[in-house]
Design an enzyme around this catalytic site. Structure first.
Site, mmCIF file in Angstrom:
data_model
loop_
_atom_site.group_PDB
_atom_site.id
_atom_site.type_symbol
_atom_site.label_atom_id
_atom_site.label_comp_id
_atom_site.label_asym_id
_atom_site.label_seq_id
_atom_site.Cartn_x
_atom_site.Cartn_y
_atom_site.Cartn_z
ATOM 1 N N ASP A 264 1.066 -1.152 0.082
ATOM 2 C CA ASP A 264 -0.009 0.016 0.105
ATOM 3 C C ASP A 264 0.852 1.195 -0.074
ATOM 4 O OD1 ASP A 264 -1.870 -1.935 0.413
ATOM 5 O OD2 ASP A 264 -2.185 -1.175 2.491
ATOM 6 N N LYS A 286 -4.581 2.776 -2.641
ATOM 7 C CA LYS A 286 -5.807 3.069 -2.325
ATOM 8 C C LYS A 286 -6.459 4.371 -1.836
ATOM 9 C CE LYS A 286 -7.297 -0.680 -0.252
ATOM 10 N NZ LYS A 286 -8.241 -1.962 -0.122
ATOM 11 N N MET A 399 -8.681 6.479 10.007
ATOM 12 C CA MET A 399 -9.282 7.336 8.762
ATOM 13 C C MET A 399 -10.374 8.169 9.105
ATOM 14 S SD MET A 399 -9.558 3.710 6.257
ATOM 15 C CE MET A 399 -9.939 2.513 7.645
HETATM 16 N N1 SAH Z 1 -4.007 -1.591 9.100
HETATM 17 C C1 SAH Z 1 -3.499 -0.197 9.601
HETATM 18 C C2 SAH Z 1 -4.459 0.841 9.385
HETATM 19 C C3 SAH Z 1 -5.131 0.876 7.883
HETATM 20 S S1 SAH Z 1 -6.295 2.299 7.691
HETATM 21 C C4 SAH Z 1 -3.011 -0.388 10.908
HETATM 22 O O1 SAH Z 1 -3.152 -1.163 11.806
HETATM 23 O O2 SAH Z 1 -2.347 0.823 11.332
HETATM 24 C C5 SAH Z 1 -5.325 3.559 7.558
HETATM 25 C C6 SAH Z 1 -5.303 4.479 8.794
HETATM 26 O O3 SAH Z 1 -4.490 4.244 9.780
HETATM 27 C C7 SAH Z 1 -5.111 5.841 8.484
HETATM 28 O O4 SAH Z 1 -6.227 6.666 7.915
HETATM 29 C C8 SAH Z 1 -4.799 6.478 9.839
HETATM 30 O O5 SAH Z 1 -5.848 6.864 10.627
HETATM 31 C C9 SAH Z 1 -4.157 5.206 10.402
HETATM 32 N N2 SAH Z 1 -2.542 5.399 10.366
HETATM 33 C C10 SAH Z 1 -1.907 4.404 9.909
HETATM 34 N N3 SAH Z 1 -0.555 4.967 9.812
HETATM 35 C C11 SAH Z 1 -0.391 5.881 10.650
HETATM 36 C C12 SAH Z 1 0.647 6.714 11.005
HETATM 37 N N4 SAH Z 1 1.961 6.575 10.834
HETATM 38 N N5 SAH Z 1 0.245 7.762 11.784
HETATM 39 C C13 SAH Z 1 -0.957 8.034 11.959
HETATM 40 N N6 SAH Z 1 -2.090 7.483 11.722
HETATM 41 C C14 SAH Z 1 -1.903 6.364 11.013
#
Ligand code: SAH
Length: 491
Positions: A264, A286, A399
């Site tokens: 991703d 995405k 998100m």
């Molecule tokens: N599978 C991922 C989440 C995917 S959804 C997990 O477990 O983290 C994507 C969302 O994750 C983003 O919109 C944000 O809200 C959050 N996210 C992912 N990486 C991030 C980061 N480094 N800092 C802040 N939010 C993050």
């Protein structure tokens, strides 16, 4: 630059002479003990450990006067010459530079390789840092100029080649001759081994399913005639929030063994840089506003690559099972009988909380945590708002940047106090991390003012206020290297 010629010497029953009886000699001896060498130690005095080895018959000791100076040393010099002559290797581990020089010169004259400990000028062979996994041995040398680096490299390999490598090597050793008989052509045999090791076998051994591994190997040998392609597999790997230090060791191993990496946009470049150089990379974006790859297209890619016999790493930001659609991908793979496994990752909630100094639970402030997504209005309609609005709990909202108005309205309507603290963590754990603190009542306005962008995570609940007190990562913790990081305190 002249290179050293590496070699692994069979020392069984060959005389190795070690001169010196102190700690340095002891270290060198420890590495020699299980080589089967016929070890002779010359020293005026030997350490207790050496005495023990001597007692167990692992080495012989001659306590001698090692003074070689002047006329008095004449006899000693003559004796040394005799013993050096009978040796294959000599290790000079004394703190008498004269003596070490003499031994090195003798070695040269008598053509006996001599190692002079810690003396790059005199030494004629180097003893490398060694990594042992059963019959497999890796030896790393810096030609004596950077031994610390060599040792670190060994430690890194140690992590990559876990203990199951020894078991695997043993298994292959037992099967070596039947395999050789069955596949006589050398290059075909090499290819066959490669395919075998790209398949299930290493994993079975690692999981200590040794009987299954043996059967698998037997079947693979049986099937050589039909020369089948190896079966592809998909490994769903969590890449964590961005800082490569937050990858698991297992994730790193998978990245280094991948043929194809389907990732991703959320996966950071620093993480991708750790992958095998010649692995093919497929970006499946995405994020809204970018060229979009649908979930169906991702499914097609996964099936296509696995069907081609590849080892496919499906790399996702954070944890693959937290708002990552990992479940759907596994269902698909199961349907098509593609083998798979899953490596968890550090999810954004854990990472952002840690890097913002906000404990997700705390005995005084929060007794539970909820991970929710506020992707769109529809997903928000499915949430249980009265439950989410209860106090003494922490919400980690993924998100959610686009839906903050709705989020505030619903929470307030269900009774959450307007002064409930929040933290918005943008680019959590990355160099450009920002943490914005505030209160639920002003959440959307605060976020707009600060122009918070994705990826950002909302932490809402009493614990968020602790971020002011406990923050450690970023500008305020006084590390100039991270000066770009600011903690905006607007509450
Ligand atoms: N599978 C991922 C989440 C995917 S959804 C997990 O477990 O983290 C994507 C969302 O994750 C983003 O919109 C944000 O809200 C959050 N996210 C992912 N990486 C991030 C980061 N480094 N800092 C802040 N939010 C993050």
């Amino acid at each position: 630059m002249q290179r050293l010629y590496p070699l692994f010497a069979d020392l069984r029953d060959r005389r190795v002479l070690v001169v010196g009886g102190g700690a340095v000699a002891e270290r060198k001896l420890a590495a020699l003990l299980d080589t089967g060498a016929d070890i002779l130690v010359l020293a005026d005095q030997v350490s207790p450990a050496m005495q023990q080895w001597q007692g167990k018959g692992q080495l012989a000791v001659q306590q001698v006067n090692l003074d070689i100076s002047g006329l008095t040393g004449l006899l000693n010099r003559w004796r040394l010459r005799r013993v050096v002559q009978q040796a294959w290797l000599v290790i000079a581990a004394t703190d008498d530079r004269n003596l070490n020089c003499y031994l090195a010169a003798l070695g040269k004259r008598l053509r006996v390789f001599t190692n002079v400990v810690d003396d790059l000028e005199l030494t004629q062979f180097h003893v490398p840092a060694v990594l042992q996994r059963g019959p497999l041995q890796a030896a790393i040398s810096s030609a004596g100029v950077a031994p610390v680096l060599a040792r670190r490299m060994r430690s890194q390999l140690e992590v990559l080649l876990d203990e199951s490598t020894a078991e695997l090597a043993g298994l292959l050793a037992r099967w070596r001759s039947p395999i050789k008989q069955r596949i006589t052509d050398v290059s075909r045999r090499r290819q066959w081994y490669d395919d075998l090791l790209d398949g299930e076998l290493p994993r079975l051994v690692k999981q200590r399913r040794l009987e299954a591994a043996e059967q698998y190997l037997a079947r693979a040998v049986e099937m050589t005639a039909s020369a089948q392609r190896p079966q592809g597999r998909v490994i769903l790997v969590g890449a964590g929030p961005g800082d490569p230090g937050l990858l698991t060791i297992q994730a790193l191993r998978e990245l280094q063994q991948a043929d194809v990496i389907v990732h991703d946009r959320l996966v950071s470049d620093e993480v991708l840089n750790l992958a095998r150089r010649d692995a093919e990379r497929i970006l499946v974006a995405k994020r809204a506003g970018h060229h979009e790859t649908t979930q169906d297209q991702i499914h097609t890619i996964l099936l296509r690559e696995a069907a081609a016999g590849k080892r496919v790493v499906r790399l996702k930001g954070g944890d693959p099972f937290v708002f990552g659609r990992g479940g759907e991908e596994l269902q698909l793979l199961r349907q098509h009988a593609v083998p798979y496994s899953v490596v968890p990752g550090i999810s954004a909630a854990m990472a952002c909380a840690a890097y913002a100094g906000i404990p997700l639970t705390h005995r005084d402030y929060a007794h539970s945590v909820r991970l929710v997504t506020a992707h769109c209005q529809r997903s928000m309609d499915q949430l249980d708002w009265p439950a989410l609005a209860q106090d003494s709990q922490t919400l980690a909202v993924y998100m959610g940047v686009g839906q903050l108005d709705l989020l505030r309205a619903r929470l307030l309507a269900c009774g959450r106090a307007a002064h409930t603290p929040f933290a918005l963590v943008e680019n959590g754990s990355r160099e450009n991390q920002r943490v914005i603190l505030g209160q639920l009542g002003e959440l959307p306005e605060t976020a707009r003012d600060a122009q918070v962008k994705s990826p950002a995570l909302l932490l809402l609940g009493e614990v968020a206020a602790l971020g002011r007190q406990l923050h450690w990562f970023g500008g305020l913790s006084g590390q100039p290297a991270q000066a770009a990081t600011v903690l905006r305190d607007v509450a």
